[in-house]
Design an enzyme around this catalytic site. Sequence first.
Site, PDB file in Angstrom:
ATOM      1  N   LYS A  13      46.369  73.065  49.578  1.00 10.35           N
ATOM      2  CA  LYS A  13      47.141  74.087  50.292  1.00 10.35           C
ATOM      3  C   LYS A  13      48.360  73.422  50.914  1.00 10.35           C
ATOM      4  CE  LYS A  13      46.546  78.523  51.445  1.00 10.35           C
ATOM      5  NZ  LYS A  13      46.284  79.517  50.377  1.00 10.35           N
ATOM      6  N   THR A  73      41.573  77.378  48.342  1.00 12.13           N
ATOM      7  CA  THR A  73      42.632  76.847  49.205  1.00 12.13           C
ATOM      8  C   THR A  73      42.767  77.719  50.457  1.00 12.13           C
ATOM      9  OG1 THR A  73      44.466  78.034  48.164  1.00 12.13           O
ATOM     10  CG2 THR A  73      43.850  75.908  47.197  1.00 12.13           C
TER      11      THR A  73
END
Length: 310
Positions: A13, A73
């Site tokens: 992320k 994520t």
Amino acid sequence: MSGGYSFDISYGKMRVPVYRVYATPLEGISAIPESAFTGRPNTLFALEVDVEVFGRNFFPAYEKGDNSNVVATDSMKNFVLRQALSYEGATLEGFLEYLGRNLLAAYSHMEALRVSGRELPFHYVPVPHQERFEQSEVLFSRAHGDYAVASLDLARDEQQHPTLSNHRCGQVGLELFKVTGSSFTRFYRDEYTTLPEREDRPLFIYLDVFWKYGEVADMLAADHQRYVPAEQVRDLLQTVFHEFVSESIQHLVYEMGKRLLDRFPQLAEVSFEAQNRTRDPMAVSSVDERVKVYSDPFPAYGLIKLTLSR
Ligand SMILES: O=c1[nH]c(=O)c2[nH]c(=O)[nH]c2[nH]1
């Protein structure tokens, strides 16, 4: 190799925004002559965080669409935010190490990680207080100048314990304009040379600086005695630029590098990326020759790099 292919994968992320208020104040910093900085209250500890996860255990997701090991994520983003709430330390590097260790502890199928952070700088706002101006303790103004960065690589040792395998700290986005006290002369000349020699030029540079510690314990120790705050690095570079009459940007960054390694024996390496953004002279006052007007040069810019190690 899998399915006849060799592969290299990572996922994660990027740019998770974190605004932690009332974090632990940064204290215990050793003063240096080039800087007034000796700590900060961390009332607003704001940063953007990247998490990049490495591990062959994630390959089935690519190969077969098998997501059973894939930590979403989106979950990583939530993990980052919860860690920001429970972090009890006071530094960007400390937070990234805390986050990285806890991610590896929580997810045994993550082999290694890179966690990176970018300070979102806010400045204090001066407000009137008893006939003087003082820094507001509650109001901060978002700044769009230079900011601190750090990137930590975490892996696992034979016992599967998290270890810090690499790190890099920095301050990026400085834009410094010195109106006098820089020269660029006696450079190599041939049929391509059109640049005039300048004994005194207005030197405008964009500058990024990075550093590595010899011992990561100095970066992470809770007493902060040997911690190198990015604010002090920035102030030291500004002091050197202010004081030093350079022959070139190469000369200037070398001087900055030497001063940093002298001032901070705990650092093993410093490196620089400097862009030459010097403006072209357009007009000079007939009354006072110090008074000049400059404008933008041809848009290509010089790039000067230096890495200085012990
Ligand atoms: O400091 C400088 N270094 C260079 O290598 C260079 N080249 C150039 O055209 N101007 C400058 N300035």
